[in-house]
Write a protein that holds these residues in place. Structure first.
Motif, short mmCIF file in Angstrom:
data_model
loop_
_atom_site.label_atom_id
_atom_site.label_comp_id
_atom_site.label_asym_id
_atom_site.label_seq_id
_atom_site.Cartn_x
_atom_site.Cartn_y
_atom_site.Cartn_z
N PRO A 13 4.75 -26.87 -10.39
CA PRO A 13 5.01 -27.93 -11.49
C PRO A 13 4.09 -28.85 -11.29
CG PRO A 13 6.37 -28.24 -9.63
CD PRO A 13 5.76 -27.08 -9.22
N VAL A 14 3.80 -29.71 -12.65
CA VAL A 14 2.74 -30.65 -12.86
C VAL A 14 3.38 -31.98 -12.64
CG1 VAL A 14 1.17 -31.75 -14.31
CG2 VAL A 14 1.23 -29.32 -14.07
N SER A 20 -2.98 -33.79 -13.67
CA SER A 20 -2.89 -32.32 -14.01
C SER A 20 -2.92 -31.93 -12.37
CB SER A 20 -4.19 -31.67 -14.65
OG SER A 20 -5.23 -32.02 -13.90
N VAL A 21 -2.56 -32.66 -11.43
CA VAL A 21 -2.90 -32.13 -10.04
C VAL A 21 -1.12 -31.44 -9.79
CG1 VAL A 21 -2.73 -33.11 -7.48
CG2 VAL A 21 -4.33 -33.89 -9.39
N PRO A 22 -1.09 -30.25 -9.27
CA PRO A 22 0.44 -29.88 -8.98
C PRO A 22 1.00 -30.62 -7.98
CG PRO A 22 -1.42 -28.20 -8.69
CD PRO A 22 -1.92 -29.65 -9.08
N ALA A 23 2.35 -30.87 -8.17
CA ALA A 23 3.10 -31.59 -7.24
C ALA A 23 3.26 -30.84 -5.89
CB ALA A 23 4.53 -31.74 -7.79
N GLY A 24 3.26 -31.57 -4.76
CA GLY A 24 3.21 -31.19 -3.52
C GLY A 24 4.70 -30.86 -3.02
N ARG A 25 4.74 -30.00 -1.93
CA ARG A 25 5.89 -29.95 -1.30
C ARG A 25 6.08 -30.22 0.11
NH1 ARG A 25 8.58 -30.72 -5.51
NH2 ARG A 25 8.78 -29.17 -7.28
N LEU A 26 7.17 -30.44 0.52
CA LEU A 26 7.28 -30.45 2.09
C LEU A 26 8.22 -29.34 2.73
CD1 LEU A 26 7.92 -33.61 4.24
CD2 LEU A 26 8.79 -31.57 4.85
N THR A 27 7.59 -28.23 3.42
CA THR A 27 8.16 -27.20 3.86
C THR A 27 8.06 -26.97 5.35
OG1 THR A 27 6.30 -25.68 3.33
CG2 THR A 27 7.68 -25.89 1.65
N GLN A 50 17.32 -29.19 2.16
CA GLN A 50 17.82 -29.29 0.66
C GLN A 50 17.31 -30.70 0.32
OE1 GLN A 50 19.63 -26.97 -0.59
NE2 GLN A 50 20.08 -28.19 -2.46
N HIS A 51 17.30 -31.68 0.82
CA HIS A 51 16.91 -32.92 0.39
C HIS A 51 15.54 -32.90 0.03
CE1 HIS A 51 17.01 -37.24 -0.04
NE2 HIS A 51 15.94 -37.53 0.19
N VAL A 52 14.49 -32.38 0.55
CA VAL A 52 13.31 -32.35 0.30
C VAL A 52 12.60 -31.28 -0.75
CG1 VAL A 52 12.41 -33.38 2.55
CG2 VAL A 52 12.32 -31.07 2.38
N ARG A 53 13.64 -30.48 -1.21
CA ARG A 53 13.32 -29.49 -1.85
C ARG A 53 13.17 -30.14 -3.41
NH1 ARG A 53 17.75 -25.27 -1.45
NH2 ARG A 53 16.41 -24.81 0.25
N THR A 54 13.69 -30.96 -3.57
CA THR A 54 13.45 -31.75 -5.09
C THR A 54 12.59 -32.71 -4.96
OG1 THR A 54 15.25 -33.24 -4.54
CG2 THR A 54 16.08 -31.11 -5.32
N VAL A 55 11.91 -33.18 -4.01
CA VAL A 55 10.93 -34.26 -4.09
C VAL A 55 9.43 -33.58 -3.97
CG1 VAL A 55 9.89 -35.97 -2.40
CG2 VAL A 55 12.46 -35.62 -2.25
N ASP A 56 8.93 -34.48 -5.06
CA ASP A 56 7.69 -34.25 -5.26
C ASP A 56 6.47 -35.17 -4.48
OD1 ASP A 56 7.97 -32.44 -7.23
OD2 ASP A 56 7.73 -34.00 -9.07
N PHE A 61 2.81 -30.27 2.38
CA PHE A 61 3.21 -30.47 3.92
C PHE A 61 3.56 -29.18 4.21
CE2 PHE A 61 3.01 -34.60 2.36
CZ PHE A 61 2.45 -35.45 3.42
N ASP A 62 2.96 -28.24 5.27
CA ASP A 62 3.22 -26.88 5.55
C ASP A 62 3.59 -27.32 7.12
OD1 ASP A 62 3.87 -24.49 6.14
OD2 ASP A 62 1.74 -23.76 6.10
N LEU A 63 4.70 -27.34 7.51
CA LEU A 63 4.97 -27.70 8.86
C LEU A 63 5.58 -26.62 9.52
CD1 LEU A 63 6.22 -31.54 8.21
CD2 LEU A 63 3.97 -30.70 9.06
N PHE A 64 5.25 -26.64 10.84
CA PHE A 64 5.86 -25.52 11.59
C PHE A 64 6.77 -26.28 12.74
CE2 PHE A 64 5.38 -22.10 15.20
CZ PHE A 64 5.87 -21.21 14.41
N LEU A 65 8.19 -26.04 12.81
CA LEU A 65 8.87 -26.94 13.73
C LEU A 65 9.39 -25.94 14.86
CD1 LEU A 65 10.80 -29.44 14.09
CD2 LEU A 65 12.44 -28.33 12.75
#
Length: 172
Positions: A13-14, A20-27, A50-56, A61-65
């Motif tokens: 999503p923009v 025009s930078v795509p929105a980032g996610r925290l996963t 669930q909380h961060v799923r909707t945050v731009d 952030f690609d995290l390995f926990l």
């Protein structure tokens, strides 16, 4: 939008604030180091996801926990390992390691999980800010402030006795 093969295009999503930078996610990708993760961790991590799923975010952030346990122990101290910032790809990666010993000694294990994640992500944001002058570190940290909110932490159980954490978990 679909490509000629009929599958979904891989565009995110923009974000209105960044043009025009795509929105980032925290996963999170998660590895549990034993058959019995600390009580409440799986549920709490699901709430956080669930909380961060909707945050731009401004970056992905690609995290390995990795949560230590009986099979894969994690040496202390818990925290961020192998942080990397890729400015051109607007991506940040890292591994958050949580030691079973640290969790077992914590008086509030769920709060410890949340605080460890918050500290690691905030550190990654500081690394971005050091290299990207357009990055609004305060606004981005505001998006993870919920991790520090004690009222949102469902930590009602005390930590197991530090001398017998494995014995208590196996008895369940």
């Amino acid at each position: 939008m679909t490509d000629p093969s009929g599958s979904e295009a891989q565009r995110g999503p923009v974000s209105a604030r960044r043009g025009s930078v795509p929105a980032g996610r925290l996963t999170f990708r998660t590895v549990w180091g034993g058959p019995s993760p600390q009580a409440g961790f799986i549920e709490e991590l699901a709430r956080i996801k669930q909380h961060v799923r909707t945050v731009d975010f401004s970056y992905d952030f690609d995290l390995f926990l990795t949560v230590g346990g009986e099979i894969t122990p994690i040496p202390s101290p818990s925290g961020l390992r192998t942080p990397r910032v890729f400015l051109s790809q607007r991506t940040v990666t890292g591994e958050i390691r949580i030691s079973d010993d640290d969790v077992s000694a914590a008086s509030a294990p769920i709060a410890f999980l949340r605080q460890t994640i918050h500290t690691a992500v905030a550190e990654l944001m500081s690394r971005i800010a050091a290299r990207d002058s357009d990055f609004d570190v305060d606004a981005e940290r505001g998006k993870i402030a919920f991790l520090d909110d004690e009222a949102a932490t469902p930590d009602t159980r005390a930590a197991p006795d530090a001398t017998t954490p494995g014995a208590e978990r196996r008895s369940r």
